[in-house]
Each structure stands twice: as C-alpha cells, then as structure tokens.
Design an enzyme around this catalytic site. Structure first.
Site, PDB file in Angstrom:
ATOM      1  CE  LYS A  13      -1.076  -0.027   4.930  1.00 38.14           C
ATOM      2  NZ  LYS A  13       0.080  -0.988   5.397  1.00 38.14           N
ATOM      3  NE  ARG A  88      -0.469  -0.298  11.090  1.00 39.08           N
ATOM      4  CZ  ARG A  88       0.531   0.236  10.371  1.00 39.08           C
ATOM      5  NH1 ARG A  88       0.339   1.687  10.258  1.00 39.08           N
ATOM      6  NH2 ARG A  88       1.236  -0.448  10.142  1.00 39.08           N
ATOM      7  NE  ARG A 127       8.455  -3.506   3.977  1.00 36.12           N
ATOM      8  CZ  ARG A 127       7.206  -2.985   4.213  1.00 36.12           C
ATOM      9  NH1 ARG A 127       6.762  -2.701   3.054  1.00 36.12           N
ATOM     10  NH2 ARG A 127       6.729  -2.489   5.189  1.00 36.12           N
ATOM     11  NE  ARG A 160      10.575  -0.272   8.038  1.00 38.36           N
ATOM     12  CZ  ARG A 160       9.455  -0.068   7.525  1.00 38.36           C
ATOM     13  NH1 ARG A 160       9.299   0.722   6.426  1.00 38.36           N
ATOM     14  NH2 ARG A 160       8.234  -0.410   7.898  1.00 38.36           N
ATOM     15  NE  ARG A 171       4.751  -4.242  10.896  1.00 40.36           N
ATOM     16  CZ  ARG A 171       5.390  -3.646   9.883  1.00 40.36           C
ATOM     17  NH1 ARG A 171       6.565  -4.326   9.615  1.00 40.36           N
ATOM     18  NH2 ARG A 171       5.007  -2.742   9.288  1.00 40.36           N
TER      19      ARG A 171
HETATM   20  P1  AMP Z   1       4.293   1.285   8.729  1.00 37.42           P
HETATM   21  O1  AMP Z   1       5.429   1.816   8.136  1.00 37.42           O
HETATM   22  O2  AMP Z   1       2.991   1.641   8.224  1.00 37.42           O
HETATM   23  O3  AMP Z   1       4.319  -0.262   8.595  1.00 37.42           O
HETATM   24  O4  AMP Z   1       4.548   1.374  10.473  1.00 37.42           O
HETATM   25  C1  AMP Z   1       5.426   0.908  11.009  1.00 37.42           C
HETATM   26  C2  AMP Z   1       5.133   0.934  12.604  1.00 37.42           C
HETATM   27  O5  AMP Z   1       4.781   2.111  13.179  1.00 37.42           O
HETATM   28  C3  AMP Z   1       3.755   0.132  12.892  1.00 37.42           C
HETATM   29  O6  AMP Z   1       4.290  -1.321  13.054  1.00 37.42           O
HETATM   30  C4  AMP Z   1       3.557   0.478  14.188  1.00 37.42           C
HETATM   31  O7  AMP Z   1       4.168  -0.061  15.182  1.00 37.42           O
HETATM   32  C5  AMP Z   1       3.698   2.036  13.898  1.00 37.42           C
HETATM   33  N1  AMP Z   1       2.499   2.728  13.309  1.00 37.42           N
HETATM   34  C6  AMP Z   1       2.376   3.363  12.223  1.00 37.42           C
HETATM   35  N2  AMP Z   1       1.274   3.840  11.716  1.00 37.42           N
HETATM   36  C7  AMP Z   1       0.361   3.490  12.951  1.00 37.42           C
HETATM   37  C8  AMP Z   1      -0.899   3.852  13.289  1.00 37.42           C
HETATM   38  N3  AMP Z   1      -1.798   4.386  12.602  1.00 37.42           N
HETATM   39  N4  AMP Z   1      -1.289   3.374  14.531  1.00 37.42           N
HETATM   40  C9  AMP Z   1      -0.473   2.722  15.385  1.00 37.42           C
HETATM   41  N5  AMP Z   1       0.664   2.454  15.111  1.00 37.42           N
HETATM   42  C10 AMP Z   1       1.475   2.654  13.849  1.00 37.42           C
END
Ligand code: AMP
Length: 213
Positions: A13, A88, A127, A160, A171
């Site tokens: 996404k 989320r 990734r 990462r 996750r």
């Molecule tokens: P992402 O890059 O979007 O996969 O985000 C990496 C990490 O950031 C996630 O696994 C969460 O720990 C945190 N995170 C990002 N967006 C959110 C959100 N909307 N709500 C809560 N945690 C978030």
C-alpha cells in the site's frame, strides 16, 4: 480527494500510495514514516514510538491521532491527501472522521490492497529500506538499480527492525485483530473498495485509478 489505503503490512500500500500521490499531486502521509523520522531525529515522540514499533505493536491511538491530525492540518492538505498506515484501529478512524465532520468533509475512498498472509511473509523477507531517505525496495519485486544501494541517495540499504520475521508475524496478528475491522467500518460508509494486491505493481495501480475515476 481524501484517500485511505488499507491492507496488511507488506501488501504494497505504501508503494501504491506513493504513485497515487505523484499522479494526483497530493501529499502522501504515512504515520510509520513520521514515527521513523522522529526516531532518527531522536525526539521524545520517536523514543516513545520505538518501543511499540520494535515489538510489532501499534503506537497508542491518542499519540498517533494527535500526530496525524496535526499533519493533515497543514496547508498542503487542503485539496486532500493519501493516508498510508492510518487509521489502523476503529478509534483512529472515528477520531479522523469526527475532525473531518467539523470541517464538512469526509474520506472519499478507502482502498484495500488485498494480499493473503502467506504472500505477506514471503514479501516481507525481501523488503529493504534506505536508512537515510526512507525509500523501500524489494530484492525480487522492486530491486534498486544497484544491489543493496538506494537509487535516491546511494546509502546502503538495511532490513528494518520491524520487517524481521518474528515482528512480521506479530504485525499480521495485530493487523487482523485491530485493523481489519476497518473493512466493515468503511463498507458501512459506502467508500470501501478492494484491489488484488498480488498483481504486478502497475496492474494494481491501474485498478486503483479505475476506482478513483
Ligand atoms: P508502517 O511503516 O506503516 O508499517 O508502520 C510501522 C510501525 O509504526 C507500525 O508497526 C506501528 O508500530 C507504527 N504505526 C504506524 N502507523 C500507525 C498507526 N496508525 N497506529 C499505530 N501505530 C502505527
């Protein structure tokens, strides 16, 4: 036009959000990127977010909502935006809708990039990310021009912490428990659409463009 991108971590996404942002000249807003930027800059917010991110858990709603609402209040968001990784949880979606309602606005499209769990684990293992500019790659599906090196800024790519296999499993669990209920939430609002995220990047992009019209 305000768009929410839904989908499991690693569904692609972020890649689609980036392409949409470019095509429609809208800001691409990723709460994950905001947290990572803060982490790199050593801010208090970054330090707090890290403990959750490293465990594959969600950062608490209150903090996340505050950061997001602050960001969408910026001038560059007045014509819309593409949200990637937010909301989320149901409370996050409700908080955003409440804020939009005050302005007489709403989310126009929630696009779900659908990929089965089996494919996700496989995808996440390939990734890679640039620690400097944040751009992401995939060793197989979206390789950099030179192996292990960022196309943008020539930094050495890394895996990462939150892309490590144990964290990925967490996750996914968190995604099913807390984020998937958003499918029904946006269905009820009449803005939900789904695309097959297992297709090629360009084919997924075409499907999304068809939906947006
Ligand atoms: P992402 O890059 O979007 O996969 O985000 C990496 C990490 O950031 C996630 O696994 C969460 O720990 C945190 N995170 C990002 N967006 C959110 C959100 N909307 N709500 C809560 N945690 C978030």
């Amino acid at each position: 036009m305000k768009i929410v991108m839904l989908g499991a971590p690693g569904a692609g996404k972020g890649t689609q959000a980036e392409k949409l942002a470019e095509k429609y000249a809208l800001p691409h807003i990723s709460t994950g990127d905001i947290f990572r930027k803060n982490l790199k800059e050593g801010t208090d917010l970054g330090k707090e977010a890290k403990t959750y991110m490293d465990a594959g858990k969600l950062v608490p709603d209150e903090l996340t909502v505050r950061i997001l609402l602050d960001r969408v209040g910026n001038d560059d968001c007045k014509d819309g935006y593409i949200l990637d990784g937010f909301p989320r949880t149901i409370p996050q979606a409700e908080a955003l809708d409440e804020e939009l309602e005050k302005l007489g606005e709403k989310i126009d499209f929630a696009i779900d990039v659908d990929v089965p769990d089996e494919n996700i684990v496989d995808r996440m293992s390939g990734r890679r990310a640039c620690p400097k500019c944040g751009r992401t790659y995939h060793t197989q599906y979206m390789p950099p021009k030179k192996e292990g090196i960022c196309d943008e800024c020539a930094s050495e790519l890394i895996i990462r912490d939150d892309d490590k296999p144990e964290t990925v499993k967490n996750r996914l669990k968190v995604y099913h428990e807390q984020t998937q209920p958003l499918v029904d939430y946006y269905k009820k609002k009449g803005v939900y659409h789904t695309v097959d995220g297992t297709a090629e990047v360009e084919a997924v992009f075409d499907s999304i463009k068809d939906i947006l019209g």
